[in-house]
Design an enzyme around this catalytic site. Structure first.
Site, short mmCIF file in Angstrom:
data_model
loop_
_atom_site.label_atom_id
_atom_site.label_comp_id
_atom_site.label_asym_id
_atom_site.label_seq_id
_atom_site.Cartn_x
_atom_site.Cartn_y
_atom_site.Cartn_z
N GLN B 130 0.86 -1.19 0.00
CA GLN B 130 0.00 0.00 0.00
C GLN B 130 0.90 1.23 0.00
OE1 GLN B 130 -2.12 0.39 3.63
NE2 GLN B 130 -3.33 2.15 2.99
N GLY B 131 0.65 2.16 -0.92
CA GLY B 131 1.48 3.36 -1.00
C GLY B 131 0.69 4.63 -0.73
N GLU B 248 -9.78 -1.96 5.32
CA GLU B 248 -8.68 -2.19 6.27
C GLU B 248 -9.24 -2.22 7.69
OE1 GLU B 248 -5.49 0.59 5.83
OE2 GLU B 248 -4.21 -0.43 7.29
#
Lengths: 355, 381
Positions: B130-131, B248
């Site tokens: 994840q960026g 998430e």
């Protein structure tokens, strides 16, 4: 372990939400100030008690055939939390959780006593292990936890000997006193209700009530933090205030789930339900302690005045946090249980972190 | 192009599923730990383990079968997570993919993108990162500055990401980048999938306080990204990012099991040391909090199963559980001293990781603000 049935049961149903909303409507009386229900000398408010009897709360857990509502233990938790939120006075927990189901369990012979209790004509209460309980001076029946079987005492004679004075208690509007030890002549042994002893029932009911009190405290504090302005903006915009209230909410939601989960355990007949009840009682006390601290601080000076209702919530919470077991004793009980349980298992290791 | 094996959907009977999972784990979880995933060999061993899970049908439990998942529901996912943690099975290196990157692609990706990326994700053929976070966009995510310039037929990306979990081994990054005007805050952001093995990408592992390099800094220097790697509408990446965060934040039924194992291990140490009368009450407090955590998780799984949307509850879980875990670990330190924190002690990693619990995935301060804004309705600060 999660099972489909458990998970479904544990998501409160639409009916239970409706029950909470309608209970809130019945219990909150905008025209009435629960702070003044007891006079300075602490008289029992019979009119108000009859009104509460009219809501069906006192017989909520009594079978329909015996004149009650026949609700489940989780349903009763829903109602009791609303009772705490509205600071209902009198032995609501003692009657609805303990005394009324006990009278119902004793059968036909006690049917008139049950009917009079459910109508509010007679008062039925209970004491905890410290032998303290609410409104004992006016109670006709008092349930007493005892070794062996719990006992129901016909206590008409108590009124003459007991004086419930404001001097002996934390708050004016909750008339708690020390009562009989069950050694009286008219003691009747009680069966278990839903598989639970009297103390466990009281513990769970008082935890639900305490969660309601903490919730009521938090609601008031949120409203106040929205309205009260300092430095040109509402104090609820300052992190120092909002973080206190967020922390209170976290503890409240987990306590609410713990109480709810324990009630579901009882409903499922789980033999470990008393342990879950003790855990829930600790969680409720934690939630109240957090709300107690942060909500008074959020109100500042005004919360410390007699005119503002906050102090009644704080006092009621402190009263209930000390009913059916003090936090430190409950924690000790759980700690000992944990040590005993672990002593029989092979040693484990902590899980490896997700890194 | 990956070939997608259509799977039989999971059996609907949850208890039967639990029995199957338990039996499979009992027969397949490696005895003893896999080598440290922070090493090349160790990461490879974890990748092999992911393949075994995939081949046995235990990857993507609640993903649709057409992408290699098992087509189960929220409760199947929860049951698997419980059993997995109870069995003490290895760390999942596909965790970000399983929990939120894949579900976001399922929601926002085109049919072609889903076919192209999803099966490889579950099989751990490609490791996905994840960026989102950047040096100047941590708690304040809308401050993202990594720039994606449109160059006629592709994007050209310049900038830097940080705290990239598994960055050192990463193949693909789900990146939040600015395609609109600089300083545009929530507007003008887009989600791009970047090939981390491509030209112009440099990865610098970051060693943490516990010595592991679980995450990395990732630098982009004129990285070309094909137009087909844009996920969701251009300039509206904020909505995609928020959806990702909501995945998430879905319930993790494995978390209370992990906390229980942590507490049980500590209590085991205390019993073995002959008891510690002064801590009985502390243990009772931790036990009650664990019980509340279990009850809360059960309630959340039930709500998700009933179709209720994910709200801000994950912020409550983070606040409650991070403190509980840290308190369990801290009690161990108070009882057994600094020896327990030696690098080779099993508690070493747990201690440092528990201290990160109030920082990663949104700091406790941010979580409190989320609760204050979205649940309590307090005025914004």
């Amino acid at each position: 372990m999660l099972t489909a049935e458990q998970v479904r049961l544990r998501a409160p149903s639409a009916e239970q939400r409706e029950l909470a909303a309608s209970a809130a409507g019945m219990f909150f009386r905008p025209d009435r100030d629960e702070r003044v229900d007891a006079g300075p000398e602490g008289d029992f408010d019979r009119g108000r008690w009859t009104e509460l009897a009219g809501t069906g709360l006192l017989g909520a857990a009594v079978p329909e055939g015996a004149g009650g509502l026949g609700l489940s233990v989780p349903d009763l938790v829903v109602l009791t939390e609303q009772a705490g939120r509205a600071l209902l006075p009198g032995p609501v927990v003692e009657t609805s959780w303990i005394a009324a189901p006990a009278l119902a369990a004793l059968g036909q012979e006690w049917a008139p006593a049950l009917a009079a209790t459910l109508h509010g004509d007679r008062v039925a209460a209970a004491v905890d292990a410290t032998l303290r309980g609410p409104d004992l001076d006016v109670a006709s029946y008092v349930v007493v936890p005892a070794d062996g079987s719990d006992l129901l005492c016909a206590a008409d004679r108590l009124g003459a000997t007991l004086r419930v004075s404001t001097q002996d208690r934390l708050e004016r509007s909750f008339r708690i006193a020390r009562g009989p030890d069950g050694g009286g002549s008219a003691a009747q042994p009680l069966p278990l209700t839903d598989g639970l002893r009297v103390l466990d029932r009281g513990r769970l009911g008082a935890a639900a009530y305490l969660v309601g009190v903490a919730g009521g405290l938090l609601e008031q504090s949120i409203s106040y933090a929205r309205l009260r302005e300092q430095f040109g903006r509402p104090i609820g915009a300052f992190q120092a205030v909002r973080h206190r209230l967020a922390d209170s909410y976290v503890e409240l939601e987990f306590a609410r789930s713990a109480v709810w989960g324990a009630a579901c355990d009882v409903a499922e007949g789980d033999p470990a339900a008393p342990v879950a009840i003790t855990c829930a009682s600790v969680a409720a006390r934690r939630a109240f302690a957090e709300a107690d601290r942060h909500c008074l601080q959020t109100h500042g000076g005004i919360g410390f005045t007699w005119e503002h209702p906050l102090h009644v919530w704080l006092k009621r919470g402190a009263t209930f946090a000390a009913r059916y077991g003090l936090r430190r004793d409950l924690e000790t009980e759980l700690g000992e249980r944990l040590l005993a349980r672990t002593g029989q298992q092979p040693r484990g290791r902590p899980p490896r972190p997700h890194i | 192009m990956e070939t997608v094996r259509h799977r039989e959907p999971v059996v609907t009977d949850h208890e039967e599923f639990r029995r199957q999972v338990r039996a499979w784990l009992a027969g397949n979880v490696p005895a003893g730990d896999l080598p440290d995933p922070d090493t090349d060999d160790g990461f490879g061993a974890h990748r092999d383990w992911e393949r075994r899970l995939y081949d046995a049908g235990y990857s993507g439990i609640s993903w649709p079968t057409e992408y290699g998942g098992r087509g189960g529901d929220v409760l199947h996912e929860a049951i698997f997570a419980e059993e997995y943690e109870l069995a003490g099975a290895p760390v999942r290196i596909t965790r970000p993919a399983q929990r939120f990157l894949g579900p976001t692609l399922i929601r926002y990706g085109s049919a072609e993108q889903r076919r192209r990326w999803l099966p490889g994700m579950l099989r751990a053929d490609h490791i996905w990162c994840q960026g989102f976070s950047e040096p100047d966009a941590g708690s304040d995510l809308a401050g993202v500055r990594t720039r994606a310039r449109w160059d006629g037929d592709r994007f050209v990306v310049d900038g830097q990401k940080t705290w990239t979990t598994y960055g050192r081994f990463g193949d693909r990054m789900f990146t939040l980048a600015r395609t609109g005007e600089p300083g545009g805050r929530h507007r003008g952001l887009s989600c791009l999938v970047i090939d981390m093995r491509g030209a112009g990408v440099r990865v610098r592992p970051v060693r943490q306080a516990h010595g592991q390099t679980g995450f990395a800094e990732v630098f982009f220097d004129s990285v070309a990204v094909p137009a087909g790697n844009l996920v969701g509408p251009r300039d509206e990446g904020w909505d995609v990012a928020m959806t990702l965060l909501s995945f998430e934040r879905g319930p993790d039924a494995g978390a209370p099991v992990r906390t229980r194992r942590r507490l049980d291990a500590l209590v085991g140490d205390i019993v073995e040391a002959g008891g510690s009368p002064g801590t009985v009450r502390d243990l009772g407090d931790l036990y009650a909090r664990l019980s509340a955590f279990q009850a809360y998780t059960c309630r959340r799984v039930g709500a998700r199963l009933a179709g209720e949307p994910v709200g801000a509850e994950s912020s409550l879980v983070k606040l409650f559980a991070a403190r509980l875990d840290a308190d369990i670990v801290q009690l161990g330190v108070e009882l057994f001293g600094d020896e327990r924190l030696a690098e080779r002690a099993p508690e070493f990693l747990d201690y440092w990781h528990s201290r990160a619990g109030s920082i990663y995935g949104g700091t406790a301060e941010i979580q409190r603000n989320v609760v204050a804004d979205r649940i309590l309705g307090l005025p914004r600060c």
